[in-house]
Motif scaffolding. Structure first.
Motif, short mmCIF file in Angstrom:
data_model
loop_
_atom_site.label_atom_id
_atom_site.label_comp_id
_atom_site.label_asym_id
_atom_site.label_seq_id
_atom_site.Cartn_x
_atom_site.Cartn_y
_atom_site.Cartn_z
N SER A 85 50.83 65.65 48.52
CA SER A 85 51.30 65.61 47.13
C SER A 85 51.43 64.17 46.65
O SER A 85 50.99 63.84 45.54
N GLY A 86 52.04 63.33 47.45
CA GLY A 86 52.24 61.93 47.06
C GLY A 86 50.94 61.18 46.89
O GLY A 86 50.75 60.46 45.90
N VAL A 87 50.03 61.33 47.82
CA VAL A 87 48.74 60.64 47.73
C VAL A 87 47.95 61.17 46.53
O VAL A 87 47.33 60.39 45.80
N PHE A 88 48.00 62.47 46.30
CA PHE A 88 47.32 63.04 45.13
C PHE A 88 47.86 62.44 43.85
O PHE A 88 47.11 62.13 42.92
N MET A 89 49.19 62.30 43.78
CA MET A 89 49.79 61.70 42.58
C MET A 89 49.25 60.30 42.34
O MET A 89 48.87 59.95 41.22
N MET A 90 49.25 59.48 43.40
CA MET A 90 48.79 58.10 43.25
C MET A 90 47.30 58.04 42.89
O MET A 90 46.89 57.24 42.05
N GLU A 91 46.50 58.90 43.49
CA GLU A 91 45.07 58.90 43.17
C GLU A 91 44.84 59.33 41.71
O GLU A 91 43.92 58.84 41.06
N ASN A 92 45.70 60.20 41.21
CA ASN A 92 45.63 60.58 39.80
C ASN A 92 45.92 59.37 38.92
O ASN A 92 45.25 59.16 37.90
N VAL A 93 46.90 58.56 39.30
CA VAL A 93 47.22 57.34 38.56
C VAL A 93 46.02 56.38 38.59
O VAL A 93 45.63 55.82 37.56
N ILE A 94 45.43 56.21 39.77
CA ILE A 94 44.26 55.32 39.92
C ILE A 94 43.13 55.78 39.00
O ILE A 94 42.51 54.97 38.29
N ASP A 95 42.86 57.07 38.98
CA ASP A 95 41.81 57.61 38.10
C ASP A 95 42.13 57.35 36.63
O ASP A 95 41.24 57.03 35.84
N ARG A 96 43.39 57.51 36.26
CA ARG A 96 43.77 57.30 34.86
C ARG A 96 43.62 55.83 34.46
O ARG A 96 43.15 55.52 33.36
N VAL A 97 44.02 54.94 35.34
CA VAL A 97 43.86 53.50 35.06
C VAL A 97 42.37 53.17 34.92
O VAL A 97 41.96 52.44 34.02
N ALA A 98 41.55 53.72 35.80
CA ALA A 98 40.10 53.49 35.73
C ALA A 98 39.56 54.01 34.40
O ALA A 98 38.74 53.34 33.75
N TYR A 99 40.00 55.17 33.99
CA TYR A 99 39.55 55.75 32.72
C TYR A 99 39.93 54.85 31.55
O TYR A 99 39.12 54.57 30.67
N GLU A 100 41.18 54.40 31.55
CA GLU A 100 41.68 53.57 30.44
C GLU A 100 40.98 52.22 30.38
O GLU A 100 40.80 51.65 29.30
N THR A 101 40.61 51.65 31.52
CA THR A 101 39.96 50.33 31.56
C THR A 101 38.43 50.44 31.57
O THR A 101 37.74 49.43 31.60
N LYS A 102 37.94 51.68 31.58
CA LYS A 102 36.50 51.94 31.63
C LYS A 102 35.83 51.32 32.87
O LYS A 102 34.70 50.85 32.82
N LEU A 103 36.58 51.32 33.96
CA LEU A 103 36.06 50.84 35.25
C LEU A 103 35.89 52.02 36.19
O LEU A 103 36.60 53.02 36.07
N PRO A 104 34.98 51.91 37.17
CA PRO A 104 34.87 53.00 38.16
C PRO A 104 36.15 53.05 39.01
O PRO A 104 36.72 52.00 39.34
N PRO A 105 36.61 54.25 39.38
CA PRO A 105 37.86 54.38 40.16
C PRO A 105 37.82 53.65 41.51
O PRO A 105 38.86 53.28 42.04
N ASN A 106 36.65 53.43 42.07
CA ASN A 106 36.58 52.79 43.40
C ASN A 106 36.59 51.27 43.31
O ASN A 106 36.43 50.59 44.31
N LYS A 107 36.77 50.72 42.14
CA LYS A 107 36.84 49.26 41.98
C LYS A 107 38.26 48.86 41.86
O LYS A 107 38.93 48.12 41.73
#
Length: 141
Positions: free
Chosen positions: A119-141
Motif C-alpha cells: 500500500s505504501g509503495v503504491f501510494m508513493m509510485e502514484n505520487v511519482i506518476d503524478r509529478v511526472a504527468y505535471e512536469t511532462k517528464l517520463p516517470p522513470n526520470k
C-alpha cells in the motif's frame, strides 16, 4: 500467509488430530479463506507534494486512512510498516506522513505478505506518476 486469522482453523485441526491420534491437514478454498480471514486493508491516501520543474520532489505530506474492519486488531503494525516503507528508494528531504486506522462495519482486515508495504509503495509510485504527468517528464526520470 495471514498473520492472525489462522487460529480458528488451526485449532479445529489440532483438536481433530488429538482426537484421532493422526496428523490432520485442512485447506480452505480461496473464497472461504477470504470470507473468513479478510484481506489487505483498503487504504485512502491524501497528499501534498512540492516539486521542481525538473521533477525533483522537495517535500511531501501524506495522510493515509486504512479500513481496519470491525476490530482494529493488527492494523497498527500494518500502518507502522506502511509509513516506514512508503518512501521506498526515494530520498525526499522534507517527508511527513500520518496514518489512521478506521473502525468500520465490515469484516476485519488482516495483514498478508509484506503488511503495509504494498500500500505504501503504491501510494508513493502514484505520487511519482503524478509529478511526472505535471512536469511532462517520463516517470522513470
Amino acid at each position: 500467509g495471514k498473520i492472525s486469522r489462522n487460529v480458528p482453523l488451526a485449532t479445529a485441526v489440532a483438536v481433530a488430530a488429538e482426537n484421532i491420534g493422526l496428523p490432520v491437514r485442512s485447506q480452505l478454498m480461496r473464497r472461504q479463506d477470504m470470507a473468513t480471514t479478510g484481506g489487505r486493508h483498503p487504504t485512502l491516501a491524501r497528499y501534498k507534494v512540492g516539486f521542481s520543474s525538473k521533477g525533483m520532489i522537495d517535500a511531501i505530506s501524506i495522510d493515509s486512512f486504512s479500513d481496519a474492519g470491525y476490530t482494529i486488531d493488527d492494523t497498527f503494525g500494518l500502518l507502522d510498516m506502511m509509513q516506514t516503507m512508503m518512501d521506498n528508494a526515494y530520498f525526499i528531504p522534507n517527508y511527513r506522513t500520518t496514518a489512521a486506522a478506521l473502525k468500520t462495519n465490515t469484516i476485519t482486515n488482516t495483514d498478508m505478505r509484506s503488511p503495509g508495504v504494498c500500500s505504501g509503495v503504491f501510494m508513493m509510485e502514484n505520487v511519482i506518476d503524478r509529478v511526472a504527468y505535471e512536469t511532462k517528464l517520463p516517470p522513470n526520470k
